[in-house]
Structures are given as C-alpha cells and as structure tokens.
Design a protein around this motif. Structure first.
Motif, mmCIF file in Angstrom:
data_model
loop_
_atom_site.group_PDB
_atom_site.id
_atom_site.type_symbol
_atom_site.label_atom_id
_atom_site.label_comp_id
_atom_site.label_asym_id
_atom_site.label_seq_id
_atom_site.Cartn_x
_atom_site.Cartn_y
_atom_site.Cartn_z
ATOM 1 N N CYS A 72 -1.903 3.795 2.345
ATOM 2 C CA CYS A 72 -3.053 3.167 1.676
ATOM 3 C C CYS A 72 -2.863 3.039 0.161
ATOM 4 O O CYS A 72 -3.842 2.887 -0.578
ATOM 5 N N GLU A 73 -1.640 3.083 -0.306
ATOM 6 C CA GLU A 73 -1.382 3.011 -1.745
ATOM 7 C C GLU A 73 -1.966 1.749 -2.381
ATOM 8 O O GLU A 73 -2.552 1.813 -3.469
ATOM 9 N N LEU A 74 -1.821 0.615 -1.706
ATOM 10 C CA LEU A 74 -2.344 -0.640 -2.276
ATOM 11 C C LEU A 74 -3.869 -0.607 -2.377
ATOM 12 O O LEU A 74 -4.448 -1.161 -3.316
ATOM 13 N N ASN A 75 -4.528 0.032 -1.431
ATOM 14 C CA ASN A 75 -5.985 0.178 -1.513
ATOM 15 C C ASN A 75 -6.385 1.014 -2.720
ATOM 16 O O ASN A 75 -7.320 0.682 -3.442
ATOM 17 N N TRP A 76 -5.676 2.138 -2.926
ATOM 18 C CA TRP A 76 -5.965 2.976 -4.083
ATOM 19 C C TRP A 76 -5.699 2.216 -5.383
ATOM 20 O O TRP A 76 -6.458 2.334 -6.344
ATOM 21 N N CYS A 77 -4.623 1.444 -5.405
ATOM 22 C CA CYS A 77 -4.299 0.662 -6.602
ATOM 23 C C CYS A 77 -5.346 -0.418 -6.849
ATOM 24 O O CYS A 77 -5.693 -0.698 -7.999
ATOM 25 N N ALA A 78 -5.868 -1.003 -5.781
ATOM 26 C CA ALA A 78 -6.928 -2.012 -5.923
ATOM 27 C C ALA A 78 -8.160 -1.388 -6.564
ATOM 28 O O ALA A 78 -8.770 -1.962 -7.472
ATOM 29 N N ALA A 79 -8.529 -0.200 -6.117
ATOM 30 C CA ALA A 79 -9.676 0.493 -6.702
ATOM 31 C C ALA A 79 -9.396 0.864 -8.150
ATOM 32 O O ALA A 79 -10.262 0.753 -9.014
ATOM 33 N N PHE A 80 -8.170 1.275 -8.433
ATOM 34 C CA PHE A 80 -7.766 1.668 -9.775
ATOM 35 C C PHE A 80 -7.837 0.489 -10.747
ATOM 36 O O PHE A 80 -8.240 0.648 -11.901
ATOM 37 N N GLU A 117 4.197 -2.845 -7.550
ATOM 38 C CA GLU A 117 4.459 -3.696 -8.705
ATOM 39 C C GLU A 117 4.476 -5.175 -8.336
ATOM 40 O O GLU A 117 4.126 -6.025 -9.161
ATOM 41 N N ALA A 118 4.849 -5.514 -7.108
ATOM 42 C CA ALA A 118 4.815 -6.911 -6.668
ATOM 43 C C ALA A 118 3.376 -7.401 -6.517
ATOM 44 O O ALA A 118 3.052 -8.539 -6.867
ATOM 45 N N LYS A 119 2.512 -6.547 -6.018
ATOM 46 C CA LYS A 119 1.114 -6.923 -5.774
ATOM 47 C C LYS A 119 0.269 -6.847 -7.042
ATOM 48 O O LYS A 119 -0.612 -7.673 -7.265
ATOM 49 N N TYR A 120 0.527 -5.846 -7.873
ATOM 50 C CA TYR A 120 -0.277 -5.610 -9.078
ATOM 51 C C TYR A 120 0.626 -5.642 -10.307
ATOM 52 O O TYR A 120 1.166 -4.614 -10.722
ATOM 53 N N LYS A 121 0.778 -6.825 -10.880
ATOM 54 C CA LYS A 121 1.665 -7.023 -12.037
ATOM 55 C C LYS A 121 1.222 -6.207 -13.246
ATOM 56 O O LYS A 121 2.028 -5.883 -14.108
ATOM 57 N N GLU A 122 -0.068 -5.867 -13.306
ATOM 58 C CA GLU A 122 -0.588 -5.103 -14.445
ATOM 59 C C GLU A 122 -0.306 -3.608 -14.341
ATOM 60 O O GLU A 122 -0.600 -2.849 -15.264
ATOM 61 N N LEU A 123 0.280 -3.186 -13.213
ATOM 62 C CA LEU A 123 0.590 -1.771 -13.017
ATOM 63 C C LEU A 123 2.096 -1.539 -13.080
ATOM 64 O O LEU A 123 2.889 -2.443 -12.814
#
Length: 162
Positions: A72-80, A117-123
């Motif tokens: 669920c890393e992408l979910n946590w990153c989305a919330a972040f 990093e592919a999904k969230y360029k700002e991270l």
C-alpha cells in the motif's frame, strides 16, 4: 494468535491474576517499542552527515513510520502528497519511513522506490538494506520525502551529491 498468559497450555492456572497479566503485556509492549525506537534513532544518528535533519524530525514526530505496508505504499504516498500547496508548511509529517520484514530483498526495495518516484514526481524515495553495509539501516526500509523540501534542506546545509 492471542495467548492467555493466566493459564498454561494444559489450562492450568499459572499464578498470575488479570492485573499482573496486563502489566506483563504492557511491559512487553513498552520494551518492543523501546527497541524499535532505539534502532531507528541509532540509524538516523548514523546518517546525520548525509541527512542532518532526519533525527530532529523523528524526535519531533514528523516522520510517519509504517511497518509492513503490504503493497500500500502508493496509497500512503497519495495521502502524504494530498495536502494543498497553500498549507504545505503545516504538514504533520516531513517523511514516511516504510519498514519491511527482514526477508525483503534489495530488488524489492528498489522496485518500490522506482514505483513511488514514477507515480509521484514531487517525491523522492530512498531504500536502505542491512546487507549493503555503511549508512544502511539494520532493517529493510524505504524513506519517502518531498523532493523540493529535501533539495531546499540540502542547500541550507551545503550538501552536494557525490
């Protein structure tokens, strides 16, 4: 599985009343938490030359620690990343520390950082694994931070990528 500490496997009383059982459970819980916090603090202290602010953020409870994120890393990153730009200075957390079980491979951690990093360029995501030696955590982990914030912090301390 929950174990009844008041009785042994044969169902016989072990001599502890319920209050004593709760005390032992709380004491064990506190010891596990202390050990967990100790390795994280020791790791952050060991990388202070590379990341001088991370221990301070940990001590201020600004690093979200997720054990076994179970994919669920992408979910946590989305919330972040979900905080509106106008209120970024009021973020509750400055980073996420994903902790994995000891059989997590370097390849798995690398794939997770790439996916984030592919999904969230700002991270920006970093992996650390005990088999890698120097400056690596004693447990497999991925650390995620806001890329712009990290760049600004690095400029403030004069950090240059080698």
């Amino acid at each position: 599985m929950q174990v009844d500490t008041a009785t042994n496997l044969k169902g016989e009383d072990n001599g502890y009343d319920e209050k004593e059982q709760r005390f032992f459970k709380e004491e064990e819980k506190e010891q596990r938490l202390k050990e967990e916090v100790t390795w994280i603090e020791e790791y952050f202290l060991s990388i202070r030359k590379l990341c001088p602010w991370i221990l301070k953020y940990w001590m201020e409870n600004k690093i979200l620690h997720i054990k076994d994120p179970n994919g669920c890393e992408l979910n946590w990153c989305a919330a972040f990343t979900g905080t509106p730009e106008t209120s970024k200075e009021h973020l509750a957390h400055e980073a996420i520390l994903f902790e994995y079980n000891n059989n997590a491979s370097v390849d798995m951690l690398y794939a997770i950082t790439e996916k984030i990093e592919a999904k969230y360029k700002e991270l920006i995501a970093f992996w650390t694994h005990p088999i890698e030696g120097d400056n690596n955590a004693p447990k497999p982990c991925v650390i995620v931070q806001d890329r712009a914030l990290l760049t600004d912090l690095r400029k403030q301390v004069g950090y240059t990528d080698e």
